[in-house]
Scaffold this active site. Sequence first.
Site, PDB file in Angstrom:
ATOM      1  N   GLY A  89       0.823  -1.194   0.000  1.00 27.55           N
ATOM      2  CA  GLY A  89       0.000   0.000   0.000  1.00 27.55           C
ATOM      3  C   GLY A  89       0.860   1.247   0.000  1.00 27.55           C
ATOM      4  O   GLY A  89       2.001   1.231  -0.435  1.00 27.55           O
ATOM      5  N   ARG A  90       0.309   2.327   0.525  1.00 23.90           N
ATOM      6  CA  ARG A  90       1.027   3.603   0.552  1.00 23.90           C
ATOM      7  C   ARG A  90       1.975   3.711   1.740  1.00 23.90           C
ATOM      8  O   ARG A  90       2.939   4.471   1.711  1.00 23.90           O
ATOM      9  CB  ARG A  90       0.017   4.750   0.604  1.00 23.90           C
ATOM     10  CG  ARG A  90      -0.946   4.796  -0.568  1.00 23.90           C
ATOM     11  CD  ARG A  90      -0.265   5.134  -1.886  1.00 23.90           C
ATOM     12  NE  ARG A  90       0.389   6.418  -1.857  1.00 23.90           N
ATOM     13  CZ  ARG A  90      -0.210   7.580  -2.080  1.00 23.90           C
ATOM     14  NH1 ARG A  90      -1.491   7.618  -2.368  1.00 23.90           N
ATOM     15  NH2 ARG A  90       0.468   8.689  -2.015  1.00 23.90           N
ATOM     16  N   GLU A  93       6.082   3.625   1.628  1.00 21.27           N
ATOM     17  CA  GLU A  93       6.858   4.729   1.058  1.00 21.27           C
ATOM     18  C   GLU A  93       7.277   5.745   2.108  1.00 21.27           C
ATOM     19  O   GLU A  93       8.269   6.436   1.933  1.00 21.27           O
ATOM     20  CB  GLU A  93       6.102   5.411  -0.076  1.00 21.27           C
ATOM     21  CG  GLU A  93       4.921   6.237   0.347  1.00 21.27           C
ATOM     22  CD  GLU A  93       4.096   6.768  -0.810  1.00 21.27           C
ATOM     23  OE1 GLU A  93       3.585   7.884  -0.697  1.00 21.27           O
ATOM     24  OE2 GLU A  93       3.964   6.065  -1.834  1.00 21.27           O
ATOM     25  N   CYS A 119       3.827  -6.614  -2.193  1.00 26.40           N
ATOM     26  CA  CYS A 119       3.508  -5.418  -2.953  1.00 26.40           C
ATOM     27  C   CYS A 119       4.572  -4.332  -2.791  1.00 26.40           C
ATOM     28  O   CYS A 119       5.694  -4.499  -3.212  1.00 26.40           O
ATOM     29  CB  CYS A 119       2.104  -4.946  -2.570  1.00 26.40           C
ATOM     30  SG  CYS A 119       1.381  -3.768  -3.708  1.00 26.40           S
ATOM     31  N   HIS A 120       4.219  -3.210  -2.161  1.00 19.72           N
ATOM     32  CA  HIS A 120       5.174  -2.128  -1.927  1.00 19.72           C
ATOM     33  C   HIS A 120       5.907  -2.295  -0.596  1.00 19.72           C
ATOM     34  O   HIS A 120       6.769  -1.477  -0.269  1.00 19.72           O
ATOM     35  CB  HIS A 120       4.459  -0.776  -1.963  1.00 19.72           C
ATOM     36  CG  HIS A 120       4.069  -0.332  -3.330  1.00 19.72           C
ATOM     37  ND1 HIS A 120       3.024  -0.896  -4.030  1.00 19.72           N
ATOM     38  CD2 HIS A 120       4.594   0.622  -4.139  1.00 19.72           C
ATOM     39  CE1 HIS A 120       2.908  -0.306  -5.209  1.00 19.72           C
ATOM     40  NE2 HIS A 120       3.846   0.618  -5.300  1.00 19.72           N
ATOM     41  N   TYR A 139       5.242  -5.464  -6.283  1.00 11.49           N
ATOM     42  CA  TYR A 139       4.461  -4.810  -7.321  1.00 11.49           C
ATOM     43  C   TYR A 139       5.465  -4.336  -8.377  1.00 11.49           C
ATOM     44  O   TYR A 139       6.535  -3.824  -8.036  1.00 11.49           O
ATOM     45  CB  TYR A 139       3.666  -3.637  -6.728  1.00 11.49           C
ATOM     46  CG  TYR A 139       2.711  -3.061  -7.727  1.00 11.49           C
ATOM     47  CD1 TYR A 139       1.564  -3.758  -8.080  1.00 11.49           C
ATOM     48  CD2 TYR A 139       2.987  -1.858  -8.364  1.00 11.49           C
ATOM     49  CE1 TYR A 139       0.689  -3.254  -9.037  1.00 11.49           C
ATOM     50  CE2 TYR A 139       2.115  -1.343  -9.315  1.00 11.49           C
ATOM     51  CZ  TYR A 139       0.976  -2.040  -9.642  1.00 11.49           C
ATOM     52  OH  TYR A 139       0.116  -1.552 -10.599  1.00 11.49           O
TER      53      TYR A 139
END
Length: 195
Positions: A89-90, A93, A119-120, A139
């Site tokens: 997800g976000r 980051e 994913c991330h 991802y």
Amino acid sequence: MAVRNILMLVGDFVEDYEAMVPFQMLTMVGHTVHTVCPDKKAGESVRTAVHDFEGDQTYSEKPGHNFAINTTFAEVDPAAYDALVIPGGRAPEYIRLNPRVLEIVRAFAAAGKPIAAVCHGQQVLVAAGVVEGKTCTAYPAVRPDIERAGGIWGEVNDTFSNAYVDGNLVTAAAWPGHPEWMRAFLKVLGSTIEP
């Protein structure tokens, strides 16, 4: 089956399925999962985002649920845990900017403890410097980061449902890979599911 104590690193706008489903699956088989977020305490929550694949050039993003934090981040001792989970997800980051997050990840890697990232989530692994020489996936937008960090890219299949295991590291590209990712992670943990 031995009960394992598992740490899950999350933050606001973690991908909903990638936090909720592993938490529920690992709890279902009898493991203890402690969820933590930098600067948050037990009893607080993070907001999640639902990412979907709807034919656009990248995933779409919609509001998800609130995800409960059950352990205070400031009190985390990596030595008290058997394994680590990093959803995507976000959140990755920006939680990767927290030095303590990176210390925690490095401690798990140095101890050879199982680490599952999806994913991330691999952005946190890259920032911690623990993917060099490891075959992993993520991802696809994270591929350049993994390769620049010395990781070996594991191709993502058409349905985003595959996972890779390299020693203690278990990775998948996105939530459609949960069955394979969690199956592989449980095997690395030494867990079995009775029929």
